[in-house]
Motif scaffolding. Structure first.
Motif, mmCIF file in Angstrom:
data_model
loop_
_atom_site.group_PDB
_atom_site.id
_atom_site.type_symbol
_atom_site.label_atom_id
_atom_site.label_comp_id
_atom_site.label_asym_id
_atom_site.label_seq_id
_atom_site.Cartn_x
_atom_site.Cartn_y
_atom_site.Cartn_z
ATOM 1 N N ARG A 104 11.656 20.193 -19.280
ATOM 2 C CA ARG A 104 12.116 20.139 -17.849
ATOM 3 C C ARG A 104 13.744 19.957 -18.441
ATOM 4 N NH1 ARG A 104 8.297 21.531 -16.186
ATOM 5 N NH2 ARG A 104 7.210 21.389 -14.527
ATOM 6 N N PRO A 105 14.458 21.070 -18.189
ATOM 7 C CA PRO A 105 15.839 21.886 -17.906
ATOM 8 C C PRO A 105 16.896 20.150 -17.098
ATOM 9 C CG PRO A 105 15.884 23.352 -16.827
ATOM 10 C CD PRO A 105 13.900 22.814 -17.370
ATOM 11 N N TYR A 106 17.973 19.212 -17.592
ATOM 12 C CA TYR A 106 18.803 18.822 -16.683
ATOM 13 C C TYR A 106 19.778 19.082 -17.098
ATOM 14 C CZ TYR A 106 14.312 17.209 -14.753
ATOM 15 O OH TYR A 106 13.128 16.899 -14.278
ATOM 16 N N SER A 107 21.614 19.201 -16.116
ATOM 17 C CA SER A 107 22.608 18.984 -16.386
ATOM 18 C C SER A 107 23.455 17.865 -16.188
ATOM 19 C CB SER A 107 22.718 20.282 -15.527
ATOM 20 O OG SER A 107 22.136 21.335 -15.522
ATOM 21 N N LEU A 121 22.152 13.570 -12.156
ATOM 22 C CA LEU A 121 21.515 13.707 -10.960
ATOM 23 C C LEU A 121 20.834 14.243 -11.117
ATOM 24 C CD1 LEU A 121 22.274 12.750 -8.491
ATOM 25 C CD2 LEU A 121 22.891 14.621 -8.139
ATOM 26 N N LYS A 123 17.321 14.865 -8.804
ATOM 27 C CA LYS A 123 16.552 14.733 -7.092
ATOM 28 C C LYS A 123 14.848 15.448 -7.283
ATOM 29 C CE LYS A 123 16.606 17.686 -3.025
ATOM 30 N NZ LYS A 123 16.834 18.733 -1.881
ATOM 31 N N PRO A 126 8.667 16.393 -4.594
ATOM 32 C CA PRO A 126 7.355 15.566 -3.864
ATOM 33 C C PRO A 126 6.156 16.746 -4.666
ATOM 34 C CG PRO A 126 8.950 16.024 -2.152
ATOM 35 C CD PRO A 126 9.652 16.834 -3.463
ATOM 36 N N GLY A 128 5.991 17.134 -7.804
ATOM 37 C CA GLY A 128 6.432 17.487 -9.010
ATOM 38 C C GLY A 128 6.277 16.069 -10.034
ATOM 39 N N ARG A 129 5.845 17.255 -11.300
ATOM 40 C CA ARG A 129 5.273 16.666 -12.424
ATOM 41 C C ARG A 129 6.278 15.890 -13.305
ATOM 42 N NH1 ARG A 129 1.534 20.101 -16.762
ATOM 43 N NH2 ARG A 129 3.151 21.281 -16.167
ATOM 44 N N MET A 130 7.572 17.039 -13.331
ATOM 45 C CA MET A 130 8.684 15.778 -13.920
ATOM 46 C C MET A 130 8.898 14.622 -12.894
ATOM 47 S SD MET A 130 9.181 14.910 -17.366
ATOM 48 C CE MET A 130 9.829 16.794 -18.384
ATOM 49 N N SER A 131 9.022 15.087 -11.797
ATOM 50 C CA SER A 131 9.609 13.925 -10.368
ATOM 51 C C SER A 131 8.825 13.243 -10.447
ATOM 52 C CB SER A 131 9.958 14.713 -10.045
ATOM 53 O OG SER A 131 10.649 15.854 -9.717
HETATM 54 C C1 FAD Z 1 19.434 25.198 -16.401
HETATM 55 C C2 FAD Z 1 18.586 23.889 -15.254
HETATM 56 C C3 FAD Z 1 19.076 23.246 -15.421
HETATM 57 C C4 FAD Z 1 18.996 21.995 -14.427
HETATM 58 N N1 FAD Z 1 19.309 20.570 -13.338
HETATM 59 C C5 FAD Z 1 18.653 20.043 -13.044
HETATM 60 C C6 FAD Z 1 19.994 18.481 -12.781
HETATM 61 O O1 FAD Z 1 20.355 18.421 -13.661
HETATM 62 N N2 FAD Z 1 19.178 17.911 -12.009
HETATM 63 C C7 FAD Z 1 17.729 18.358 -11.638
HETATM 64 O O2 FAD Z 1 17.323 17.525 -10.355
HETATM 65 N N3 FAD Z 1 17.144 19.897 -11.756
HETATM 66 C C8 FAD Z 1 17.804 20.109 -12.519
HETATM 67 N N4 FAD Z 1 16.920 21.174 -12.742
HETATM 68 C C9 FAD Z 1 15.136 21.542 -12.568
HETATM 69 C C10 FAD Z 1 14.502 20.763 -12.961
HETATM 70 O O3 FAD Z 1 14.188 21.280 -14.047
HETATM 71 C C11 FAD Z 1 12.395 20.913 -12.689
HETATM 72 O O4 FAD Z 1 13.016 21.333 -12.301
HETATM 73 C C12 FAD Z 1 13.266 19.669 -11.114
HETATM 74 O O5 FAD Z 1 13.235 18.840 -12.032
HETATM 75 C C13 FAD Z 1 11.021 19.816 -10.805
HETATM 76 O O6 FAD Z 1 10.499 19.514 -12.311
HETATM 77 P P1 FAD Z 1 9.152 18.556 -11.842
HETATM 78 O O7 FAD Z 1 8.271 18.850 -12.899
HETATM 79 O O8 FAD Z 1 9.386 17.787 -11.533
HETATM 80 O O9 FAD Z 1 8.399 20.025 -10.601
HETATM 81 P P2 FAD Z 1 7.573 21.189 -10.839
HETATM 82 O O10 FAD Z 1 6.209 20.843 -11.575
HETATM 83 O O11 FAD Z 1 7.736 22.005 -11.793
HETATM 84 O O12 FAD Z 1 7.194 21.541 -9.032
HETATM 85 C C14 FAD Z 1 8.930 22.066 -8.550
HETATM 86 C C15 FAD Z 1 7.825 22.285 -7.348
HETATM 87 O O13 FAD Z 1 6.567 23.444 -6.960
HETATM 88 C C16 FAD Z 1 5.567 23.142 -6.416
HETATM 89 N N5 FAD Z 1 4.488 22.750 -6.913
HETATM 90 C C17 FAD Z 1 4.145 22.907 -8.465
HETATM 91 N N6 FAD Z 1 3.413 23.291 -8.633
HETATM 92 C C18 FAD Z 1 2.986 23.821 -7.525
HETATM 93 C C19 FAD Z 1 1.671 24.713 -6.751
HETATM 94 N N7 FAD Z 1 0.643 24.755 -8.002
HETATM 95 N N8 FAD Z 1 1.620 25.347 -5.730
HETATM 96 C C20 FAD Z 1 2.614 24.870 -5.389
HETATM 97 N N9 FAD Z 1 3.519 24.034 -5.287
HETATM 98 C C21 FAD Z 1 3.472 23.389 -6.301
HETATM 99 C C22 FAD Z 1 6.085 20.681 -6.493
HETATM 100 O O14 FAD Z 1 4.789 20.262 -5.653
HETATM 101 C C23 FAD Z 1 7.420 20.793 -6.773
HETATM 102 O O15 FAD Z 1 7.904 20.467 -5.229
HETATM 103 C C24 FAD Z 1 17.473 22.270 -13.340
HETATM 104 C C25 FAD Z 1 17.030 23.702 -13.986
HETATM 105 C C26 FAD Z 1 17.474 24.339 -14.671
HETATM 106 C C27 FAD Z 1 17.047 26.065 -14.450
#
Ligand code: FAD
Length: 307
Positions: A104-107, A121, A123, A126, A128-131
């Motif tokens: 996952r990318p973060y800035s 920072l 966010k 809910p 989310g796998r990385m969250s």
């Molecule tokens: C260039 C860039 C920079 C970023 N910088 C930041 C940053 O600085 N800070 C930050 O907080 N984030 C940032 N992000 C976003 C970050 O990379 C992640 O996408 C974010 O943290 C969510 O990842 P996750 O694995 O927790 O959620 P994911 O697992 O990817 O899920 C995202 C959402 O989708 C829902 N979801 C997942 N699978 C399903 C499914 N099958 N059906 C329905 N819903 C589903 C989850 O419940 C969740 O709410 C950035 C993104 C980009 C592209």
């Protein structure tokens, strides 16, 4: 097998369709690192120890994570950490029960070049796998990051009108973009920082914005799409006595969404030839704002940077 620095392949892509995908924007040696004659420690996956995982703005879903580079035992102390403003890093986590690592990318919004530390920072989403993984992280745990990924470069020798549009938590990576201009006394660029959030409770780093406001070449405006106001009007701004009570000295705000008309009202100079627009937010927000910026400022795509 260890991959040489700068090499990337499909397994390095998080698959989320980032505007600046790592496959098109390989981490490359920075000018600063070359000038310092040092190695940028984050060019290939490197270990960073978490120093703190704190709540931000009193919101348990918002975390400020602080990391420091962990050198290997036999490593010479010849490295620096260079993550230029507007660039992001890739976090790679090996999660139990998953065959492939999660990317996952973060800035980063703050970096210490010499101490090799950075802060992001996050966010928490809910479900989310990385969250879910980040929410439970304890200080001293070690994570793998790689970068910097991006293509924005600021040239302080050519003054510009810089419009920076940020949505919600994506304000974080725009702070170093502002700081790099204001920190350089001879940089004559002017900045309009346009911050799009739900309401005043969701304006992050408000103290930092007030510090920026002391500079002659910086102005900001808060666009509060869902802010309530006791004036009862559909929308109002800092001239409204009720809204003004909630604002800090010299803060400007509009109780509406940013659009082409509002953008046009923020024009810095009638000569837009040296203008650029930087947009930070979700990809839907970035695309919508790019359209509005093209209409408002008559700019071409090459003057618009999506982070
Ligand atoms: C260039 C860039 C920079 C970023 N910088 C930041 C940053 O600085 N800070 C930050 O907080 N984030 C940032 N992000 C976003 C970050 O990379 C992640 O996408 C974010 O943290 C969510 O990842 P996750 O694995 O927790 O959620 P994911 O697992 O990817 O899920 C995202 C959402 O989708 C829902 N979801 C997942 N699978 C399903 C499914 N099958 N059906 C329905 N819903 C589903 C989850 O419940 C969740 O709410 C950035 C993104 C980009 C592209």
């Amino acid at each position: 097998m260890l991959m040489p620095e700068n090499e990337v392949d499909e397994t390095d892509c998080c698959g989320n369709g980032c505007t600046n995908c790592i496959l098109d924007n390989k981490p490359k040696p920075s000018q600063q690192a070359l000038l310092a004659g040092k190695r940028n420690v984050i060019l290939s996956y490197a270990k960073f120890k978490m120093l703190s995982n704190e709540m931000h703005n009193g919101d348990a879903q918002l975390r400020l994570l602080h990391f420091v580079y962990v050198a290997s035992d036999d490593e010479e102390n010849d490295g620096i950490l260079d993550i230029p403003p507007g660039h992001h890093v890739m976090l790679r986590a090996e999660l139990a029960g998953h065959a492939a690592p999660l990317l996952r990318p973060y800035s980063p919004y703050w970096t210490d070049f010499v101490a090799k530390e950075f802060k992001i920072l996050v966010k928490l989403q809910p479900g989310g796998r990385m969250s879910d993984y980040l929410a439970t992280l304890e200080p001293l745990q070690v994570l793998n990051f790689r970068g910097p990924i991006g293509n924005y470069v600021h040239d302080s020798s050519s003054p510009k009108s810089i419009y920076i549009i940020a949505q919600g938590v994506a304000i974080a990576p725009t702070l170093p973009l502002v700081a790099q201009v204001l920190d350089k006394e001879d940089d004559m660029s002017c900045i309009r920082h346009l911050i799009c959030v739900k309401d005043l409770d969701h304006v992050y780093f408000r103290g930092r914005l007030l510090e920026f406001a002391q500079y002659w070449n910086y102005r900001s405006c808060l666009y509060l799409a869902h802010q309530k106001c006791s004036c009862g009007a559909v929308n109002c701004d800092e001239l409204c006595v009720h809204l003004k009570k909630k604002l800090h000295y010299n803060e400007t705000a509009r109780r509406l969404r940013l659009d082409a008309m509002q953008l046009a009202g923020q024009t810095i100079s009638s000569d837009q030839s040296g203008s650029i627009v930087i947009i930070a937010g979700t990809s839907i927000f970035q695309r919508a704002m790019r359209e509005q910026a093209i209409i408002a400022f008559n700019l071409s795509n090459k003057n618009i940077y999506l982070l």
